[in-house]
Design an enzyme around this catalytic site. Structure first.
Site, PDB file in Angstrom:
ATOM      1  N   HIS A  83       0.878  -1.184   0.000  1.00  0.00           N
ATOM      2  CA  HIS A  83       0.000   0.000   0.000  1.00  0.00           C
ATOM      3  C   HIS A  83       0.911   1.229   0.000  1.00  0.00           C
ATOM      4  CE1 HIS A  83      -2.772   2.986   1.758  1.00  0.00           C
ATOM      5  NE2 HIS A  83      -3.761   2.182   1.451  1.00  0.00           N
ATOM      6  N   ASP A  87       3.185  -4.007   8.107  1.00  0.00           N
ATOM      7  CA  ASP A  87       1.998  -3.199   7.904  1.00  0.00           C
ATOM      8  C   ASP A  87       0.810  -4.118   8.198  1.00  0.00           C
ATOM      9  OD1 ASP A  87      -0.308  -2.081   6.923  1.00  0.00           O
ATOM     10  OD2 ASP A  87       0.526  -1.494   4.987  1.00  0.00           O
ATOM     11  N   GLN A 129      -4.428  -4.680   7.388  1.00  0.00           N
ATOM     12  CA  GLN A 129      -5.414  -5.705   7.028  1.00  0.00           C
ATOM     13  C   GLN A 129      -5.247  -6.974   7.853  1.00  0.00           C
ATOM     14  OE1 GLN A 129      -7.894  -5.008   5.037  1.00  0.00           O
ATOM     15  NE2 GLN A 129      -7.113  -3.095   4.183  1.00  0.00           N
ATOM     16  N   LYS A 142     -10.405  -0.021  10.471  1.00  0.00           N
ATOM     17  CA  LYS A 142     -10.561  -1.229   9.655  1.00  0.00           C
ATOM     18  C   LYS A 142     -10.915  -2.434  10.530  1.00  0.00           C
ATOM     19  CE  LYS A 142      -7.194   0.358   6.259  1.00  0.00           C
ATOM     20  NZ  LYS A 142      -8.006   0.648   5.068  1.00  0.00           N
ATOM     21  N   CYS A 174      -4.758   2.260  -3.718  1.00  0.00           N
ATOM     22  CA  CYS A 174      -3.540   2.823  -3.102  1.00  0.00           C
ATOM     23  C   CYS A 174      -2.370   1.852  -3.229  1.00  0.00           C
ATOM     24  CB  CYS A 174      -3.752   3.188  -1.636  1.00  0.00           C
ATOM     25  SG  CYS A 174      -4.961   4.470  -1.400  1.00  0.00           S
TER      26      CYS A 174
HETATM   27  N1  PLP Z   1      -1.799  -0.506   4.624  1.00  0.00           N
HETATM   28  C1  PLP Z   1      -2.772  -1.266   4.102  1.00  0.00           C
HETATM   29  C2  PLP Z   1      -2.466  -2.684   3.712  1.00  0.00           C
HETATM   30  C3  PLP Z   1      -4.052  -0.743   3.955  1.00  0.00           C
HETATM   31  O1  PLP Z   1      -5.026  -1.498   3.444  1.00  0.00           O
HETATM   32  C4  PLP Z   1      -4.283   0.599   4.337  1.00  0.00           C
HETATM   33  C5  PLP Z   1      -5.606   1.222   4.110  1.00  0.00           C
HETATM   34  O2  PLP Z   1      -6.299   0.918   3.168  1.00  0.00           O
HETATM   35  C6  PLP Z   1      -3.232   1.345   4.884  1.00  0.00           C
HETATM   36  C7  PLP Z   1      -2.006   0.752   5.008  1.00  0.00           C
HETATM   37  C8  PLP Z   1      -3.421   2.754   5.337  1.00  0.00           C
HETATM   38  O3  PLP Z   1      -4.291   2.788   6.432  1.00  0.00           O
HETATM   39  P1  PLP Z   1      -4.858   4.186   6.951  1.00  0.00           P
HETATM   40  O4  PLP Z   1      -5.483   4.858   5.773  1.00  0.00           O
HETATM   41  O5  PLP Z   1      -5.859   3.774   7.995  1.00  0.00           O
HETATM   42  O6  PLP Z   1      -3.722   4.941   7.529  1.00  0.00           O
END
Ligand code: PLP
Length: 399
Positions: A114, A188, A191, A214, A354
């Site tokens: 992401h 990260d 998810q 999430k 993203c």
């Molecule tokens: N990493 C992953 C795998 C994600 O799916 C997301 C959000 O879609 C993020 C990072 C970023 O999360 P946030 O927008 O809550 O900071």
């Protein structure tokens, strides 16, 4: 899982909500905990000597302790409240990365990251970014990780579960490879944490980032978990109130961990909401949450496989995938597809999610994505497939 009744937005709403990877819906328990805090428990924390403030502080710190227990942290001090995964990753890139790495060092990521686990690393000047590949079945290619990691690798930062492909990565194996050269492992968990039982004592990560919104909690708050020794070593990300010990005109000293990383008034009500979300998930049991995900994903893959024009991007092996299913229908643009699905009462996400470099890697501009949470049902999957059939007919795609 019979939990739909716990989610007010789903009750009496016949939308098939299949966009939980972007943000999940909230159970009554979370809404109520935040409402109660705002109505009768609210004051700033760590400041006032009066009772209401002391009670708010206790509630805020109790939420931290709940999160710590939820991920198996040995102490609440290992849990830093941030604005979300994105802030947690920026903090790491700046303070564990830019502050400590020197020109010629490298950071190993993967092609499925992401943007939150990519762009912050691009801020590092003179540091080489390397990208692990995927296998033919969309798993992380560990051989590629092993090839990329060398004596100048300082950090390996990889998603625990891809928000596009659903791929779950073997953090323990990544640790093994990174450990050979003493590199830090960052996961990260945006998810991963909402969908699988996570115990940081055996995950293999040095740092883990995730977001409350999430995992049935509110927006505006997330977590950075870190090994205590590393959090001690890392410098603060932001300066201001709350994060200091002594302050002079020219120099200051820092409060102990975790407070040195929480400058300013924190997201107090949101922390209470996250604590309630953790209580709710704990009540369901994360093993049951995972089982539900696997069953539903298996069912969805089976149903999608009955439509030859549908291409699914993600592992076929349910052991290494979660409930984020990216797909295309013939050459229909995913944006058009999601509009048609919406007209048929099905909400999916369409776009690059993203993860633009991943789209380039797959050789496609975008995908449609259906993603699940605890309240998602087989009926919603059926409605997705019905909607896809309508779209196929509309675009004259043979089934
Ligand atoms: N990493 C992953 C795998 C994600 O799916 C997301 C959000 O879609 C993020 C990072 C970023 O999360 P946030 O927008 O809550 O900071």
């Amino acid at each position: 899982m019979d939990v739909r009744k716990d989610f007010p937005i789903l009750a009496g709403n016949d939308l098939a909500f299949l966009d939980s990877a972007a943000s999940s819906q909230k159970p009554e328990m979370v809404i109520e905990a935040m409402d109660t805090m705002l109505r009768s428990g609210y004051a700033n924390v760590h400041r006032g000597a009066y009772r209401l403030s002391a009670e708010a502080t206790d509630a805020y710190e109790a939420a931290r302790a709940k999160v710590a227990r939820f991920i198996g942290a040995t102490s609440p001090a290992e849990v830093i409240f941030t604005r979300g995964t994105t802030t947690s990753m920026n903090m790491l890139a700046a303070k564990w990365g830019a502050d400590r790495l020197v020109a010629g060092d490298n950071v190993v990521l993967s092609v499925m990251e992401h943007h939150a686990n990519l762009v912050p690393w691009q801020f590092l000047k003179g540091i080489e970014l390397r990208f692990a590949r995927l296998t033919d079945d969309f798993a992380l290619d560990l051989e590629s990780v092993a090839e990329l990691v060398d004596e100048r690798t300082r950090i390996v930062s990889i998603t625990g579960m891809s928000n596009v492909l659903g791929t779950i990565t073997p953090v323990d194996r990544i640790r093994e490879i990174a450990g050979r050269v003493g590199a830090t492992v960052i996961v990260d968990g945006a998810q991963l944490v909402p969908h699988l039982p996570v115990d940081v004592t055996d995950l293999g990560a040095d740092f883990l980032a995730f977001s409350a919104h999430k995992m049935l909690g509110p927006t505006g708050i997330g977590v950075l978990w870190g090994r205590p020794a590393l959090l001690e070593e890392m410098e603060p990300f932001e300066g201001g109130g709350e994060m200091i010990d002594e302050v002079g005109l020219y120099e200051s000293t820092w409060a102990p961990v975790p407070h040195k990383f929480e400058a300013g008034t924190p997201p107090i009500v949101e922390a209470i909401g996250l604590g309630a979300a953790v209580d709710y998930l704990t009540g369901l049991g994360m093993d049951a949450v995972r089982k539900h995900d696997v069953e539903l994903t298996g069912y969805a893959l089976e149903r999608l496989a009955t439509m030859p024009a549908v291409t699914v991007y993600g592992p076929t092996d349910l052991e290494i995938r979660g409930g984020a299913i990216s797909f295309t229908l013939g050459d229909v643009h995913p944006h058009d597809l999601s509009t048609i699905l919406d007209e048929n009462g099905v909400a999916v996400r369409a776009g690059h999610h993203c993860a633009r470099p991943l789209m380039d890697h797959l050789g496609i501009p975008a995908t449609a994505r259906a993603s699940f949470s605890v309240y998602s049902s087989g009926d919603e999957v059926d409605r997705l497939v019905d909607g896809l059939k309508v779209a196929a007919k509309l675009f004259d795609i043979r089934q």
